[in-house]
Design a protein around this motif. Structure first.
Motif, PDB file in Angstrom:
ATOM      1  N   ARG A 124       0.806  -1.218   0.000  1.00  0.00           N
ATOM      2  CA  ARG A 124       0.000   0.000   0.000  1.00  0.00           C
ATOM      3  C   ARG A 124       0.844   1.275   0.000  1.00  0.00           C
ATOM      4  O   ARG A 124       0.312   2.362  -0.230  1.00  0.00           O
ATOM      5  CB  ARG A 124      -0.962   0.014   1.178  1.00  0.00           C
ATOM      6  N   PHE A 125       2.163   1.167   0.251  1.00  0.00           N
ATOM      7  CA  PHE A 125       3.025   2.345   0.186  1.00  0.00           C
ATOM      8  C   PHE A 125       3.451   2.673  -1.245  1.00  0.00           C
ATOM      9  O   PHE A 125       4.069   3.700  -1.488  1.00  0.00           O
ATOM     10  CB  PHE A 125       4.270   2.161   1.063  1.00  0.00           C
ATOM     11  N   ASP A 126       3.126   1.813  -2.179  1.00  0.00           N
ATOM     12  CA  ASP A 126       3.467   2.076  -3.578  1.00  0.00           C
ATOM     13  C   ASP A 126       2.572   3.185  -4.128  1.00  0.00           C
ATOM     14  O   ASP A 126       1.405   3.284  -3.769  1.00  0.00           O
ATOM     15  CB  ASP A 126       3.284   0.803  -4.407  1.00  0.00           C
ATOM     16  N   GLY A 127       3.110   4.026  -4.975  1.00  0.00           N
ATOM     17  CA  GLY A 127       2.306   5.049  -5.643  1.00  0.00           C
ATOM     18  C   GLY A 127       2.528   6.464  -5.146  1.00  0.00           C
ATOM     19  O   GLY A 127       2.172   7.420  -5.840  1.00  0.00           O
ATOM     20  N   TYR A 128       3.099   6.626  -3.971  1.00  0.00           N
ATOM     21  CA  TYR A 128       3.291   7.977  -3.441  1.00  0.00           C
ATOM     22  C   TYR A 128       4.219   8.816  -4.330  1.00  0.00           C
ATOM     23  O   TYR A 128       3.934   9.987  -4.607  1.00  0.00           O
ATOM     24  CB  TYR A 128       3.857   7.933  -2.015  1.00  0.00           C
ATOM     25  N   VAL A 129       5.313   8.238  -4.761  1.00  0.00           N
ATOM     26  CA  VAL A 129       6.270   9.005  -5.563  1.00  0.00           C
ATOM     27  C   VAL A 129       5.679   9.377  -6.911  1.00  0.00           C
ATOM     28  O   VAL A 129       5.870  10.505  -7.398  1.00  0.00           O
ATOM     29  CB  VAL A 129       7.588   8.216  -5.733  1.00  0.00           C
ATOM     30  N   ALA A 130       4.943   8.467  -7.529  1.00  0.00           N
ATOM     31  CA  ALA A 130       4.315   8.776  -8.820  1.00  0.00           C
ATOM     32  C   ALA A 130       3.343   9.941  -8.682  1.00  0.00           C
ATOM     33  O   ALA A 130       3.294  10.833  -9.544  1.00  0.00           O
ATOM     34  CB  ALA A 130       3.608   7.542  -9.369  1.00  0.00           C
ATOM     35  N   ARG A 131       2.565   9.953  -7.608  1.00  0.00           N
ATOM     36  CA  ARG A 131       1.631  11.060  -7.372  1.00  0.00           C
ATOM     37  C   ARG A 131       2.383  12.363  -7.116  1.00  0.00           C
ATOM     38  O   ARG A 131       2.004  13.423  -7.624  1.00  0.00           O
ATOM     39  CB  ARG A 131       0.721  10.728  -6.186  1.00  0.00           C
ATOM     40  N   TYR A 132       3.437  12.277  -6.332  1.00  0.00           N
ATOM     41  CA  TYR A 132       4.251  13.457  -6.033  1.00  0.00           C
ATOM     42  C   TYR A 132       4.861  14.030  -7.312  1.00  0.00           C
ATOM     43  O   TYR A 132       4.809  15.245  -7.553  1.00  0.00           O
ATOM     44  CB  TYR A 132       5.350  13.069  -5.041  1.00  0.00           C
ATOM     45  N   GLU A 133       5.426  13.166  -8.128  1.00  0.00           N
ATOM     46  CA  GLU A 133       6.060  13.623  -9.369  1.00  0.00           C
ATOM     47  C   GLU A 133       5.040  14.211 -10.334  1.00  0.00           C
ATOM     48  O   GLU A 133       5.338  15.183 -11.036  1.00  0.00           O
ATOM     49  CB  GLU A 133       6.817  12.468 -10.015  1.00  0.00           C
ATOM     50  N   SER A 134       3.836  13.636 -10.370  1.00  0.00           N
ATOM     51  CA  SER A 134       2.788  14.182 -11.228  1.00  0.00           C
ATOM     52  C   SER A 134       2.411  15.592 -10.792  1.00  0.00           C
ATOM     53  O   SER A 134       2.265  16.500 -11.617  1.00  0.00           O
ATOM     54  CB  SER A 134       1.560  13.274 -11.192  1.00  0.00           C
ATOM     55  N   ALA A 135       2.256  15.781  -9.481  1.00  0.00           N
ATOM     56  CA  ALA A 135       1.924  17.106  -8.964  1.00  0.00           C
ATOM     57  C   ALA A 135       3.057  18.090  -9.216  1.00  0.00           C
ATOM     58  O   ALA A 135       2.821  19.245  -9.604  1.00  0.00           O
ATOM     59  CB  ALA A 135       1.624  17.013  -7.472  1.00  0.00           C
ATOM     60  N   LEU A 136       4.291  17.650  -9.012  1.00  0.00           N
ATOM     61  CA  LEU A 136       5.439  18.530  -9.223  1.00  0.00           C
ATOM     62  C   LEU A 136       5.536  18.961 -10.684  1.00  0.00           C
ATOM     63  O   LEU A 136       5.834  20.127 -10.983  1.00  0.00           O
ATOM     64  CB  LEU A 136       6.716  17.821  -8.795  1.00  0.00           C
ATOM     65  N   HIS A 137       5.276  18.039 -11.591  1.00  0.00           N
ATOM     66  CA  HIS A 137       5.298  18.375 -13.027  1.00  0.00           C
ATOM     67  C   HIS A 137       4.288  19.481 -13.337  1.00  0.00           C
ATOM     68  O   HIS A 137       4.596  20.427 -14.080  1.00  0.00           O
ATOM     69  CB  HIS A 137       4.996  17.132 -13.857  1.00  0.00           C
TER      70      HIS A 137
END
Length: 211
Positions: free
Chosen positions: A157-170
């Motif tokens: 369940r900890f998977d996906g945080y970085v992808a969401r963060y990077e999407s927001a940062l972009h």
């Protein structure tokens, strides 16, 4: 082997991390179907762990105090078998200095002192100021990635945080400043806050006692 949390835990935990959300948002965050999320939400309501509020344009779910306690009980029980080597605790210790840096960046993103006003809102017209902050946010994202890899190797369940963060940062770097710090979109700050809450809930840590 990575532990796959049961739907009951994922749905209850999603409500905690979101704070207040409709069933569609809960299902998305939990990674379940809407039907499964509704079934678990109604079961949690019957158990006294969740409450549904519908009034005018307000419609959503939140945890009761007993629901928060139950969520923490489930998380603690899961860790006994899924994390015998205390990977989550070690990752949390490594997360704290990153968290301190993130909070400084968000403060500077929101406030840019001037000669006339110490706490003047950042109007995002100073490209050098914002550019420095975006560079630090990029660095933080790179440093967060291996930490969440360690976490998701233990608890899926900890998977996906970085992808969401990077999407927001972009989006923030593309001229949409709200995606850096606002709470009504899946911003860098919101994603980071939810990861922090995920860690303290999983470990049973009181934020007031963090060092």
């Amino acid at each position: 082997m990575t532990n796959q949390s049961p739907a009951e835990l994922l749905v209850l935990h999603a409500v905690r991390l979101l704070g207040f959300a409709d069933s569609e948002a809960v299902a998305e965050h939990a990674g379940t179907s809407h039907a499964d999320a509704l079934r678990e939400l109604n079961a949690a309501k019957d158990a006294g762990w969740a409450q549904h509020i519908a009034f005018a344009d307000l419609d959503g779910w939140s945890l009761t105090d007993s629901g928060k306690t139950e969520n923490e009980r489930q998380l603690a029980a899961e860790r006994v078998s899924a994390d015998p080597d205390d990977v989550v605790a070690a990752a949390y210790r490594d997360f704290l200095p990153l968290n301190a840096r993130l909070l400084r960046v968000i403060t500077d993103w929101q406030i840019k002192p001037t000669e006339a006003e110490q706490f003047a809102p950042n109007d995002h017209l100073d490209l050098a100021w914002d550019g420095r902050l975006l560079e630090e946010l990029t660095t933080l994202g790179r440093q967060l990635a291996p930490l969440t890899d360690r976490l998701s190797a233990v608890l899926a369940r900890f998977d996906g945080y970085v992808a969401r963060y990077e999407s927001a940062l972009h989006k923030g770097m593309s001229g949409e400043p709200d995606w850096i710090d606002k709470s009504d979109v899946d911003s860098c700050h919101r994603v980071w806050f939810q990861l922090h809450e995920d860690l303290v809930a999983t470990l049973g840590v009181d934020r007031r006692n963090e060092t």
